[in-house]
Design a protein around this motif. Structure first.
Motif, PDB file in Angstrom:
ATOM      1  N   ASP A 146       0.832  -1.217   0.000  1.00 21.95           N
ATOM      2  CA  ASP A 146       0.000   0.000   0.000  1.00 21.95           C
ATOM      3  C   ASP A 146       0.866   1.265   0.000  1.00 21.95           C
ATOM      4  O   ASP A 146       0.689   2.178   0.815  1.00 21.95           O
ATOM      5  N   THR A 195      -4.580   3.348  -0.550  1.00 22.14           N
ATOM      6  CA  THR A 195      -5.465   2.182  -0.508  1.00 22.14           C
ATOM      7  C   THR A 195      -5.862   1.900  -1.947  1.00 22.14           C
ATOM      8  O   THR A 195      -5.912   2.808  -2.781  1.00 22.14           O
ATOM      9  N   GLN A 221     -10.909   0.596   1.422  1.00 17.97           N
ATOM     10  CA  GLN A 221     -10.482   0.279   0.055  1.00 17.97           C
ATOM     11  C   GLN A 221     -11.480   0.838  -0.953  1.00 17.97           C
ATOM     12  O   GLN A 221     -12.641   1.137  -0.616  1.00 17.97           O
TER      13      GLN A 221
END
Length: 202
Positions: A104, A122, A173
């Motif tokens: 990430d 994300t 996300q």
């Protein structure tokens, strides 16, 4: 032409005089008459009469110089860009942006070196995973609104169809996009240009 006419006339006059003067003797020969006639001419005309007739020389033909084509310069061929690993990232030097899905993180790269980052991101949730690969930036939209999810996507930089870098939640996300903080989203928006390579690795 003029000299010939004068000579002819003088020859006739001279012959006439010689013939008339030769009453008791033998007639002069043609050769003697011609010599006598020439002697009566001025010196310049005597030289012209005695000089053999030389035909005028034809001018030499003009031969054109062969046309020599100028040499054609060899085309300039740019040296191929050799991609190499960029220190501190999983991406290569031809990329302008690098995304590592497993950690990430994202970076900006310039001249084969990290110019910004790493910054936290994300990416896509299950069912909407962000695909790995190399893509190019297609367009920017500062105040973009998703037409599918009716959600704001500030500082969007699209690089794979509907997938873009943009300001978004770093705790949730996405539907495939790369969420960045506001500061990072602005930096990516201002740094990336259309055609720049975005490399996404797992």
């Amino acid at each position: 032409m003029r000299v010939r006419r004068v000579l002819s006339l003088l020859v006739v006059v001279a012959l006439t005089g010689l013939l008339s003067g030769a009453a008791g003797g033998a007639l002069p020969t043609a050769e003697a008459a011609a010599v006598a006639a020439v002697r009566l001419l001025p010196l310049r005309l005597q030289e012209a009469a005695i000089a053999p007739s030389v035909p005028a020389l034809a001018p030499a033909p003009v031969v054109a110089a062969p046309v020599v084509a100028a040499p054609v310069p060899a085309p300039v061929v740019a040296a191929p860009v050799v991609a190499r690993a960029v220190a501190g990232t999983p991406c290569v030097s031809t990329a302008r942006a690098c995304i590592e899905l497993s950690s990430d993180r994202a970076w900006l790269i310039r001249g084969g070196e990290v110019s910004y980052g790493p910054v936290p991101i994300t990416s896509g949730r299950a069912g909407f995973r962000t695909p790995p690969g190399s893509f190019t930036v297609t367009f920017h939209s500062r105040d973009h609104i998703s037409s599918i999810y009716d959600a704001p996507m500030p500082y969007s930089v699209f690089f794979n169809g509907g997938i873009a870098f943009h300001q978004g939640s770093l705790s949730q996300q996405s539907h495939g996009c790369i969420h960045l903080s506001r500061t990072a989203a602005r930096e990516f928006f201002e740094s990336l240009e259309r055609g720049d390579v975005v490399q996404v690795v797992r």
